[in-house]
Design an enzyme around this catalytic site. Structure first.
Site, PDB file in Angstrom:
ATOM      1  N   GLY A  93      60.764  92.169  42.203  1.00  0.00           N
ATOM      2  CA  GLY A  93      61.150  91.907  40.820  1.00  0.00           C
ATOM      3  C   GLY A  93      62.084  90.690  40.611  1.00  0.00           C
ATOM      4  N   GLY A 181      52.340 100.335  37.089  1.00  0.00           N
ATOM      5  CA  GLY A 181      52.059  98.964  36.702  1.00  0.00           C
ATOM      6  C   GLY A 181      51.173  98.566  38.261  1.00  0.00           C
ATOM      7  N   ILE A 183      52.341  97.895  41.710  1.00  0.00           N
ATOM      8  CA  ILE A 183      53.226  98.950  42.494  1.00  0.00           C
ATOM      9  C   ILE A 183      52.512 100.820  42.301  1.00  0.00           C
ATOM     10  CG2 ILE A 183      54.554 100.316  43.836  1.00  0.00           C
ATOM     11  CD1 ILE A 183      55.965  97.433  44.029  1.00  0.00           C
ATOM     12  N   ARG A 204      55.136 101.245  27.984  1.00  0.00           N
ATOM     13  CA  ARG A 204      55.250 100.820  27.032  1.00  0.00           C
ATOM     14  C   ARG A 204      53.432 100.851  26.443  1.00  0.00           C
ATOM     15  NH1 ARG A 204      58.601  95.303  28.187  1.00  0.00           N
ATOM     16  NH2 ARG A 204      57.389  95.537  29.659  1.00  0.00           N
ATOM     17  N   ARG A 263      63.836 100.406  40.905  1.00  0.00           N
ATOM     18  CA  ARG A 263      65.728  99.485  41.709  1.00  0.00           C
ATOM     19  C   ARG A 263      66.841 100.296  40.887  1.00  0.00           C
ATOM     20  NH1 ARG A 263      63.787  95.872  43.240  1.00  0.00           N
ATOM     21  NH2 ARG A 263      63.316  93.199  42.894  1.00  0.00           N
ATOM     22  N   HIS A 311      65.772 100.300  50.582  1.00  0.00           N
ATOM     23  CA  HIS A 311      65.315  99.093  50.358  1.00  0.00           C
ATOM     24  C   HIS A 311      64.344  98.091  51.005  1.00  0.00           C
ATOM     25  CE1 HIS A 311      65.350  96.476  46.451  1.00  0.00           C
ATOM     26  NE2 HIS A 311      64.213  96.499  47.074  1.00  0.00           N
ATOM     27  N   ILE A 312      63.452  99.328  51.526  1.00  0.00           N
ATOM     28  CA  ILE A 312      62.228  98.711  52.297  1.00  0.00           C
ATOM     29  C   ILE A 312      61.189  98.653  51.680  1.00  0.00           C
ATOM     30  CG2 ILE A 312      63.776  99.358  54.881  1.00  0.00           C
ATOM     31  CD1 ILE A 312      62.675 101.908  55.136  1.00  0.00           C
ATOM     32  N   GLY A 313      61.302  98.998  50.928  1.00  0.00           N
ATOM     33  CA  GLY A 313      59.843  99.832  49.998  1.00  0.00           C
ATOM     34  C   GLY A 313      58.617  98.114  51.131  1.00  0.00           C
ATOM     35  N   SER A 314      58.944  97.304  50.915  1.00  0.00           N
ATOM     36  CA  SER A 314      58.203  95.675  51.261  1.00  0.00           C
ATOM     37  C   SER A 314      58.070  95.178  53.006  1.00  0.00           C
ATOM     38  CB  SER A 314      58.632  94.455  50.494  1.00  0.00           C
ATOM     39  OG  SER A 314      59.463  94.258  50.560  1.00  0.00           O
TER      40      SER A 314
HETATM   41  P1  NDP Z   1      54.806  95.088  37.205  1.00  0.00           P
HETATM   42  O1  NDP Z   1      55.342  94.382  36.409  1.00  0.00           O
HETATM   43  O2  NDP Z   1      53.105  95.841  37.385  1.00  0.00           O
HETATM   44  O3  NDP Z   1      55.041  96.992  36.860  1.00  0.00           O
HETATM   45  C1  NDP Z   1      56.228  97.009  36.353  1.00  0.00           C
HETATM   46  C2  NDP Z   1      55.648  98.031  35.558  1.00  0.00           C
HETATM   47  O4  NDP Z   1      57.251  98.817  34.884  1.00  0.00           O
HETATM   48  C3  NDP Z   1      54.457  97.845  34.329  1.00  0.00           C
HETATM   49  O5  NDP Z   1      53.498  98.755  34.131  1.00  0.00           O
HETATM   50  C4  NDP Z   1      55.536  98.659  33.180  1.00  0.00           C
HETATM   51  O6  NDP Z   1      54.644  99.147  31.781  1.00  0.00           O
HETATM   52  C5  NDP Z   1      56.489  99.330  32.855  1.00  0.00           C
HETATM   53  N1  NDP Z   1      57.258  99.425  32.096  1.00  0.00           N
HETATM   54  C6  NDP Z   1      58.259  98.377  31.770  1.00  0.00           C
HETATM   55  N2  NDP Z   1      59.337  98.908  30.381  1.00  0.00           N
HETATM   56  C7  NDP Z   1      59.637 100.562  30.249  1.00  0.00           C
HETATM   57  C8  NDP Z   1      59.373 101.227  30.490  1.00  0.00           C
HETATM   58  N3  NDP Z   1      60.678 100.759  29.414  1.00  0.00           N
HETATM   59  N4  NDP Z   1      59.047 102.005  30.388  1.00  0.00           N
HETATM   60  C9  NDP Z   1      58.722 102.456  31.216  1.00  0.00           C
HETATM   61  N5  NDP Z   1      57.653 101.424  31.717  1.00  0.00           N
HETATM   62  C10 NDP Z   1      58.242 100.140  31.420  1.00  0.00           C
HETATM   63  O7  NDP Z   1      55.718  94.983  38.475  1.00  0.00           O
HETATM   64  P2  NDP Z   1      55.695  95.801  39.950  1.00  0.00           P
HETATM   65  O8  NDP Z   1      54.760  97.358  39.993  1.00  0.00           O
HETATM   66  O9  NDP Z   1      54.661  95.022  40.599  1.00  0.00           O
HETATM   67  O10 NDP Z   1      56.665  96.154  40.898  1.00  0.00           O
HETATM   68  C11 NDP Z   1      57.482  96.826  39.960  1.00  0.00           C
HETATM   69  C12 NDP Z   1      59.185  97.208  40.276  1.00  0.00           C
HETATM   70  O11 NDP Z   1      59.110  97.731  42.117  1.00  0.00           O
HETATM   71  C13 NDP Z   1      59.724  95.592  40.254  1.00  0.00           C
HETATM   72  O12 NDP Z   1      59.923  95.381  39.125  1.00  0.00           O
HETATM   73  C14 NDP Z   1      60.787  95.376  41.862  1.00  0.00           C
HETATM   74  O13 NDP Z   1      61.656  96.270  40.505  1.00  0.00           O
HETATM   75  C15 NDP Z   1      60.129  96.705  41.878  1.00  0.00           C
HETATM   76  N6  NDP Z   1      60.137  96.954  43.521  1.00  0.00           N
HETATM   77  C16 NDP Z   1      60.324  97.542  44.765  1.00  0.00           C
HETATM   78  C17 NDP Z   1      60.549  97.115  45.742  1.00  0.00           C
HETATM   79  C18 NDP Z   1      61.161  98.041  47.394  1.00  0.00           C
HETATM   80  O14 NDP Z   1      61.187  97.951  47.781  1.00  0.00           O
HETATM   81  N7  NDP Z   1      61.550  99.292  46.854  1.00  0.00           N
HETATM   82  C19 NDP Z   1      59.395  96.330  46.352  1.00  0.00           C
HETATM   83  C20 NDP Z   1      58.644  95.999  45.058  1.00  0.00           C
HETATM   84  C21 NDP Z   1      59.163  95.871  44.065  1.00  0.00           C
HETATM   85  P3  NDP Z   1      53.849  98.498  30.482  1.00  0.00           P
HETATM   86  O15 NDP Z   1      53.386  97.674  30.926  1.00  0.00           O
HETATM   87  O16 NDP Z   1      53.570  99.181  29.997  1.00  0.00           O
HETATM   88  O17 NDP Z   1      55.506  97.927  30.066  1.00  0.00           O
HETATM   89  C1  DGY Z   2      60.932  92.754  45.539  1.00  0.00           C
HETATM   90  O1  DGY Z   2      60.397  92.437  46.026  1.00  0.00           O
HETATM   91  O2  DGY Z   2      61.037  93.319  44.226  1.00  0.00           O
HETATM   92  C2  DGY Z   2      61.584  94.190  46.311  1.00  0.00           C
HETATM   93  O3  DGY Z   2      62.482  95.142  46.053  1.00  0.00           O
HETATM   94  C3  DGY Z   2      61.675  94.083  47.895  1.00  0.00           C
HETATM   95  O4  DGY Z   2      60.049  93.357  48.468  1.00  0.00           O
END
Ligand code: NDP
Ligand code: DGY
Length: 346
Positions: A93, A181, A183, A204, A263, A311-314
């Site tokens: 993120g 996306g 994840i 989107r 988030r 917040h321990i996803g990773s």
């Molecule tokens: P990606 O960029 O692969 O996926 C993000 C997704 O969000 C895309 O599919 C996108 O869809 C979607 N998105 C964006 N805007 C919108 C919207 N307005 N409505 C609905 N969907 C939308 O990122 P990742 O999958 O790698 O990671 C996603 C998020 O997970 C990170 O940004 C981070 O915040 C969070 N995260 C949390 C972790 C944790 O520890 N809990 C660990 C890692 C990440 P589209 O392409 O259609 O716009």
């Molecule tokens: C990220 O990478 O965005 C997560 O929230 C923590 O790994």
């Protein structure tokens, strides 16, 4: 906590100054200290660097290795000054980075104007770990594992009881993923073998790879009204900020389970509390909150039907090591002007 020069053997002056805002896995520190590229100053703590120390530590830095808890905005960029060439975040993120401000900065290298500050991040390498944790959270929430554990310990377990601690199962269910996306699809891939009947997703744009999980691209309202489980895995953007509000929860089934591992700010927590408290939805599992940490007297923590993780996803040993290494490789490559393994284009 204090600042610590990481490799005191290196000669100050010839090296690029790098500020690392937290103790990071050794895999990352080894890369930063190898090759005579960086002079590293480390915020030598497992706790966040206070804002004033961040502003001090970044002064004159060529590179900044930061975490998702560090807000990198105009003030930090200003404090860093014109040397700053690379920002590498140890996260997938990047909503904590003010990309519009970063874009504005042009850096003077010798007499040549470079194209700006480069940004590295760590997607992909944490996808499996985060998807796995999200599935664990979904199951823990739907099958009421924390409540069950509590009852075992507090003597509430008197007998096997037909009506006790019943939850919701995935078999035959409809799952809705908001943000399919990296994840999101990894979560869907893991959920399908539980016997999920339909996999809906919104975002989107429709994704060709959704076919792998028989994903149906639907409007958000359809996803909300038809899903038994709703998993949020989108990035935090101005459009997704507080996407999950009163109107959102009011469209969900009363028996539906809500899970968020993206988030915290995607959710309006007051509205979520109301929806959980008045039976508008069945339960919620959150790996992310606003703020982090969630204060221990927060109303959400009083609810039995809300499972909150820190917040321990990773957080697997190997994933964090790989994230550490990747963030360091991004930083070093950026400083050397070569291809970064994961550069953010913005
Ligand atoms: P990606 O960029 O692969 O996926 C993000 C997704 O969000 C895309 O599919 C996108 O869809 C979607 N998105 C964006 N805007 C919108 C919207 N307005 N409505 C609905 N969907 C939308 O990122 P990742 O999958 O790698 O990671 C996603 C998020 O997970 C990170 O940004 C981070 O915040 C969070 N995260 C949390 C972790 C944790 O520890 N809990 C660990 C890692 C990440 P589209 O392409 O259609 O716009
Ligand atoms: C990220 O990478 O965005 C997560 O929230 C923590 O790994």
């Amino acid at each position: 906590a204090s600042f610590r020069p990481f490799n005191e053997m290196q000669t100050v002056g010839k090296l690029m100054k790098v500020f690392v805002t937290r103790r990071i896995p050794q895999e990352g520190m080894k890369i930063l200290s190898a090759g005579g590229v960086c002079e590293v100053s480390l915020w030598d703590s497992d706790e966040p660097v206070p804002r004033a120390d961040l502003l001090k530590g970044v002064q004159g830095a060529h590179g900044l290795l930061c975490l998702l808890s560090d807000r990198i905005d105009a003030e930090v960029l200003g404090a860093a000054g014109p040397n700053l060439k690379v920002i590498s975040t140890l996260s997938a993120g990047f909503d904590h980075l003010a990309l519009d401000e970063i874009k504005k900065r042009y850096i003077l290298l010798g007499s040549i104007f470079d194209s700006g500050i480069r940004v590295g991040y760590t997607p992909d390498v944490l996808t499996d770990a985060t998807a796995e944790l999200t599935v664990a959270l979904l199951l823990a929430t739907a099958r009421r594992l924390p409540e069950g554990l509590e009852e075992v310990k507090n003597g509430g377990w008197s007998s096997w009881k037909p009506l006790w601690l019943c939850g919701y199962g995935l078999s035959g269910s409809t799952v809705g993923v908001i943000g399919l996306g990296r994840i999101g699809v990894a979560i869907a891939r893991r959920l399908m073998p539980f016997g999920v009947n339909r996999l809906l997703y919104s975002g989107r744009t429709a994704k060709a790879y959704a076919a792998e999980v028989n994903g149906e691209f639907v409007p958000l309202d359809t996803l909300l009204s038809e899903s038994d489980f709703i998993v949020v895995s989108c990035s935090l953007t101005p459009e997704t900020q507080e996407l999950c509000d009163k109107a959102f929860f009011s469209k969900m089934k009363n028996t539906a389970v809500f899970v968020n591992s993206s988030r915290g700010a995607v959710v309006n927590q007051e509205d979520l509390y109301e929806a959980l408290n008045n039976g508008q939805i069945a339960a919620a599992g959150l790996d992310v909150t606003t703020p982090e940490p969630l204060p221990i007297n927060h109303p959400l923590l009083t609810l039995k039907n809300c499972v909150v993780l820190p917040h321990i996803g990773s957080a697997t040993h190997s994933t964090r090591g790989i994230m550490g290494a990747l963030s360091a490789q991004n930083l070093v490559a950026g400083l050397q002007g070569t291809d970064m393994p994961n550069e953010l284009t913005f």
